[in-house]
Design a protein around this motif. Sequence first.
Motif, PDB file in Angstrom:
ATOM      1  N   MET A 178      31.985  32.313  59.696  1.00  0.00           N
ATOM      2  CA  MET A 178      33.194  33.485  59.888  1.00  0.00           C
ATOM      3  C   MET A 178      32.755  34.085  61.415  1.00  0.00           C
ATOM      4  SD  MET A 178      33.612  36.935  57.740  1.00  0.00           S
ATOM      5  CE  MET A 178      34.835  38.133  57.948  1.00  0.00           C
ATOM      6  N   SER A 179      33.686  34.259  62.161  1.00  0.00           N
ATOM      7  CA  SER A 179      33.290  34.643  63.592  1.00  0.00           C
ATOM      8  C   SER A 179      33.410  36.199  63.576  1.00  0.00           C
ATOM      9  CB  SER A 179      34.652  34.222  64.501  1.00  0.00           C
ATOM     10  OG  SER A 179      35.700  34.877  63.851  1.00  0.00           O
ATOM     11  N   ASN A 180      32.443  36.555  64.705  1.00  0.00           N
ATOM     12  CA  ASN A 180      32.339  37.807  64.795  1.00  0.00           C
ATOM     13  C   ASN A 180      33.528  38.719  65.339  1.00  0.00           C
ATOM     14  OD1 ASN A 180      29.687  37.423  64.278  1.00  0.00           O
ATOM     15  ND2 ASN A 180      28.726  37.610  66.349  1.00  0.00           N
ATOM     16  N   PRO A 181      33.411  40.029  65.057  1.00  0.00           N
ATOM     17  CA  PRO A 181      34.570  40.983  65.737  1.00  0.00           C
ATOM     18  C   PRO A 181      34.584  40.813  67.166  1.00  0.00           C
ATOM     19  CG  PRO A 181      33.103  42.191  64.032  1.00  0.00           C
ATOM     20  CD  PRO A 181      32.460  40.697  64.399  1.00  0.00           C
ATOM     21  N   THR A 182      35.640  40.845  67.697  1.00  0.00           N
ATOM     22  CA  THR A 182      35.784  40.892  68.936  1.00  0.00           C
ATOM     23  C   THR A 182      36.158  42.013  69.786  1.00  0.00           C
ATOM     24  OG1 THR A 182      38.425  40.343  69.016  1.00  0.00           O
ATOM     25  CG2 THR A 182      36.764  38.477  68.951  1.00  0.00           C
ATOM     26  N   ALA A 183      35.737  42.343  71.156  1.00  0.00           N
ATOM     27  CA  ALA A 183      36.075  43.636  71.922  1.00  0.00           C
ATOM     28  C   ALA A 183      36.848  43.204  73.180  1.00  0.00           C
ATOM     29  CB  ALA A 183      34.918  44.430  71.923  1.00  0.00           C
ATOM     30  N   ALA A 184      37.219  44.111  73.872  1.00  0.00           N
ATOM     31  CA  ALA A 184      37.855  44.288  74.964  1.00  0.00           C
ATOM     32  C   ALA A 184      37.353  45.382  75.761  1.00  0.00           C
ATOM     33  CB  ALA A 184      39.342  43.936  75.463  1.00  0.00           C
ATOM     34  N   LYS A 232      24.005  42.278  71.237  1.00  0.00           N
ATOM     35  CA  LYS A 232      23.044  42.377  70.113  1.00  0.00           C
ATOM     36  C   LYS A 232      23.430  43.215  68.865  1.00  0.00           C
ATOM     37  CE  LYS A 232      20.974  45.282  73.223  1.00  0.00           C
ATOM     38  NZ  LYS A 232      20.110  46.143  73.768  1.00  0.00           N
ATOM     39  N   HIS A 233      24.734  43.778  68.820  1.00  0.00           N
ATOM     40  CA  HIS A 233      25.388  44.177  67.573  1.00  0.00           C
ATOM     41  C   HIS A 233      26.220  43.046  67.039  1.00  0.00           C
ATOM     42  CE1 HIS A 233      26.013  47.701  65.298  1.00  0.00           C
ATOM     43  NE2 HIS A 233      27.252  47.448  65.383  1.00  0.00           N
ATOM     44  N   GLY A 234      26.214  41.801  67.551  1.00  0.00           N
ATOM     45  CA  GLY A 234      27.102  40.990  66.863  1.00  0.00           C
ATOM     46  C   GLY A 234      28.947  41.175  66.947  1.00  0.00           C
ATOM     47  N   ILE A 235      29.147  41.753  68.148  1.00  0.00           N
ATOM     48  CA  ILE A 235      30.569  41.765  68.553  1.00  0.00           C
ATOM     49  C   ILE A 235      30.759  41.115  69.916  1.00  0.00           C
ATOM     50  CG2 ILE A 235      32.347  43.626  69.246  1.00  0.00           C
ATOM     51  CD1 ILE A 235      31.221  45.523  67.543  1.00  0.00           C
ATOM     52  N   THR A 236      31.673  40.180  69.866  1.00  0.00           N
ATOM     53  CA  THR A 236      32.000  39.731  71.120  1.00  0.00           C
ATOM     54  C   THR A 236      32.786  40.331  72.222  1.00  0.00           C
ATOM     55  OG1 THR A 236      31.837  37.454  69.740  1.00  0.00           O
ATOM     56  CG2 THR A 236      32.712  37.288  72.170  1.00  0.00           C
ATOM     57  N   LEU A 237      32.379  40.323  73.438  1.00  0.00           N
ATOM     58  CA  LEU A 237      33.170  41.117  74.295  1.00  0.00           C
ATOM     59  C   LEU A 237      34.131  39.784  74.902  1.00  0.00           C
ATOM     60  CD1 LEU A 237      34.120  43.463  76.098  1.00  0.00           C
ATOM     61  CD2 LEU A 237      32.259  42.775  77.607  1.00  0.00           C
ATOM     62  N   ALA A 238      35.206  39.739  74.513  1.00  0.00           N
ATOM     63  CA  ALA A 238      36.128  38.742  74.765  1.00  0.00           C
ATOM     64  C   ALA A 238      37.090  38.655  76.040  1.00  0.00           C
ATOM     65  CB  ALA A 238      36.787  38.370  73.630  1.00  0.00           C
ATOM     66  N   GLU A 239      37.157  40.012  76.459  1.00  0.00           N
ATOM     67  CA  GLU A 239      37.967  40.122  77.451  1.00  0.00           C
ATOM     68  C   GLU A 239      37.907  41.645  78.306  1.00  0.00           C
ATOM     69  OE1 GLU A 239      42.840  40.492  78.056  1.00  0.00           O
ATOM     70  OE2 GLU A 239      42.276  40.111  76.229  1.00  0.00           O
ATOM     71  N   ALA A 240      38.040  41.529  79.585  1.00  0.00           N
ATOM     72  CA  ALA A 240      37.779  42.645  80.307  1.00  0.00           C
ATOM     73  C   ALA A 240      39.047  42.730  81.325  1.00  0.00           C
ATOM     74  CB  ALA A 240      36.524  42.629  81.021  1.00  0.00           C
ATOM     75  N   ARG A 241      39.487  44.178  81.563  1.00  0.00           N
ATOM     76  CA  ARG A 241      40.625  44.322  82.529  1.00  0.00           C
ATOM     77  C   ARG A 241      40.120  45.492  83.176  1.00  0.00           C
ATOM     78  NH1 ARG A 241      46.552  43.725  79.766  1.00  0.00           N
ATOM     79  NH2 ARG A 241      46.197  41.635  78.451  1.00  0.00           N
ATOM     80  N   PHE A 242      40.739  45.531  84.608  1.00  0.00           N
ATOM     81  CA  PHE A 242      40.696  46.547  85.615  1.00  0.00           C
ATOM     82  C   PHE A 242      41.976  47.193  85.789  1.00  0.00           C
ATOM     83  CE2 PHE A 242      36.687  44.448  85.666  1.00  0.00           C
ATOM     84  CZ  PHE A 242      35.624  45.319  85.892  1.00  0.00           C
ATOM     85  N   VAL A 243      42.007  48.394  85.708  1.00  0.00           N
ATOM     86  CA  VAL A 243      43.414  48.927  86.188  1.00  0.00           C
ATOM     87  C   VAL A 243      43.249  50.340  86.917  1.00  0.00           C
ATOM     88  CG1 VAL A 243      44.726  48.038  83.986  1.00  0.00           C
ATOM     89  CG2 VAL A 243      43.712  50.329  83.952  1.00  0.00           C
ATOM     90  N   VAL A 287      28.507  55.306  69.493  1.00  0.00           N
ATOM     91  CA  VAL A 287      29.536  54.716  68.590  1.00  0.00           C
ATOM     92  C   VAL A 287      29.049  53.507  68.169  1.00  0.00           C
ATOM     93  CG1 VAL A 287      31.794  53.249  68.966  1.00  0.00           C
ATOM     94  CG2 VAL A 287      31.331  55.401  70.191  1.00  0.00           C
ATOM     95  N   LEU A 288      28.212  52.535  68.465  1.00  0.00           N
ATOM     96  CA  LEU A 288      28.013  51.226  68.025  1.00  0.00           C
ATOM     97  C   LEU A 288      27.460  51.362  66.757  1.00  0.00           C
ATOM     98  CD1 LEU A 288      26.301  48.987  70.759  1.00  0.00           C
ATOM     99  CD2 LEU A 288      28.541  49.014  69.596  1.00  0.00           C
ATOM    100  N   PRO A 289      26.538  52.359  66.295  1.00  0.00           N
ATOM    101  CA  PRO A 289      26.011  52.285  64.932  1.00  0.00           C
ATOM    102  C   PRO A 289      27.350  52.474  63.735  1.00  0.00           C
ATOM    103  CG  PRO A 289      24.619  53.801  66.234  1.00  0.00           C
ATOM    104  CD  PRO A 289      25.767  53.276  67.118  1.00  0.00           C
ATOM    105  N   THR A 290      28.250  53.034  64.212  1.00  0.00           N
ATOM    106  CA  THR A 290      29.357  53.341  63.404  1.00  0.00           C
ATOM    107  C   THR A 290      30.188  51.965  63.084  1.00  0.00           C
ATOM    108  OG1 THR A 290      31.115  54.016  64.999  1.00  0.00           O
ATOM    109  CG2 THR A 290      29.372  55.682  64.277  1.00  0.00           C
ATOM    110  N   LEU A 291      30.195  50.865  64.054  1.00  0.00           N
ATOM    111  CA  LEU A 291      30.813  49.765  64.084  1.00  0.00           C
ATOM    112  C   LEU A 291      30.257  48.525  63.214  1.00  0.00           C
ATOM    113  CD1 LEU A 291      32.023  49.727  67.658  1.00  0.00           C
ATOM    114  CD2 LEU A 291      32.996  51.102  65.937  1.00  0.00           C
ATOM    115  N   THR A 292      30.988  47.913  62.636  1.00  0.00           N
ATOM    116  CA  THR A 292      30.465  46.622  61.722  1.00  0.00           C
ATOM    117  C   THR A 292      30.348  45.280  62.853  1.00  0.00           C
ATOM    118  OG1 THR A 292      31.129  47.584  59.672  1.00  0.00           O
ATOM    119  CG2 THR A 292      30.735  45.177  59.833  1.00  0.00           C
ATOM    120  N   HIS A 296      37.982  53.150  71.839  1.00  0.00           N
ATOM    121  CA  HIS A 296      36.995  54.083  71.969  1.00  0.00           C
ATOM    122  C   HIS A 296      36.926  54.440  73.498  1.00  0.00           C
ATOM    123  CE1 HIS A 296      35.823  52.337  68.269  1.00  0.00           C
ATOM    124  NE2 HIS A 296      35.763  51.135  68.747  1.00  0.00           N
ATOM    125  N   VAL A 297      37.128  55.824  73.810  1.00  0.00           N
ATOM    126  CA  VAL A 297      37.729  56.365  75.091  1.00  0.00           C
ATOM    127  C   VAL A 297      36.325  57.037  75.462  1.00  0.00           C
ATOM    128  CG1 VAL A 297      39.176  57.663  76.521  1.00  0.00           C
ATOM    129  CG2 VAL A 297      39.949  56.337  74.697  1.00  0.00           C
TER     130      VAL A 297
END
Length: 240
Positions: free
Chosen positions: A1-7, A34-45, A162-167, A146-147
């Motif tokens: 099962m793949s990990n959750p993703t983040a941007a 370290k938390h098992g969430i994949t940072l898959a994308e980043a944008r700058f605006v 925030v991280l301890p509240t995320l799966t 998450h702002v």
Amino acid sequence: MSNPTAAMLVIGDEILSGRTRDSNMHHLAGELTKHGITLAEARFVADDTDAIVAAVRALSQAHTHVFTSGGIGPTHDDITADSIAAAFDTPIGVRDDARALLAAHYERTGAELNEARLRMARIPDGATLIDNPISVAPGFTLQNVHVMAGVPTIFEAMVASVLPTLTGGAPLLSQSLRVERGEGDIAAPLGKLAEEFPDLSFGSYPFSQNGIYGTNIVVRGQDGAQVDAAMSALAKMVAA
């Protein structure tokens, strides 16, 4: 099962102009790994409402989580909170709990809670506050966004909140091997090795140091035994 993703969405004219160097993405990437969430994308605006709204809508639909940095201070160009509210068609206003945090803080410091500072208590309806143990002014979470503040020390503290509240999923493990040979010499056998371990990722990062040319090969994966096996095979390949 793949990990959750983040941007990550980095917001601010000062970043895009080169005046300020961003370090928040680097920190977030390491903590998410370290938390098992994949940072898959980043944008700058830039500090532009339409650009922020469009990016938030796209990223929040594509990923499990979105982290933003910058634009939640007291000045006229701090437009992130209003832009996030607009992205979700949500009302925004000064919230009592956020105002109370600021009022207590400025009373302790002897400063005035003026209209400019009160802008930092503007929170979209339905959002959850993110604790700021450094300068008190809170961030917030609205749906899966998450702002957070752009100041690195505050951003890092908010991430820790925030991280301890995320799966998360399985942490990503990595090992590396320094090879003093050119990438062109090892590209073909490295490609074959990657085919033998399809669940792992192989990265090659060339270097030039003190007249020595080579590459650092990094093997990443969630299965420690597979990573170990791949590293053993890699060592034999390099020695051949």
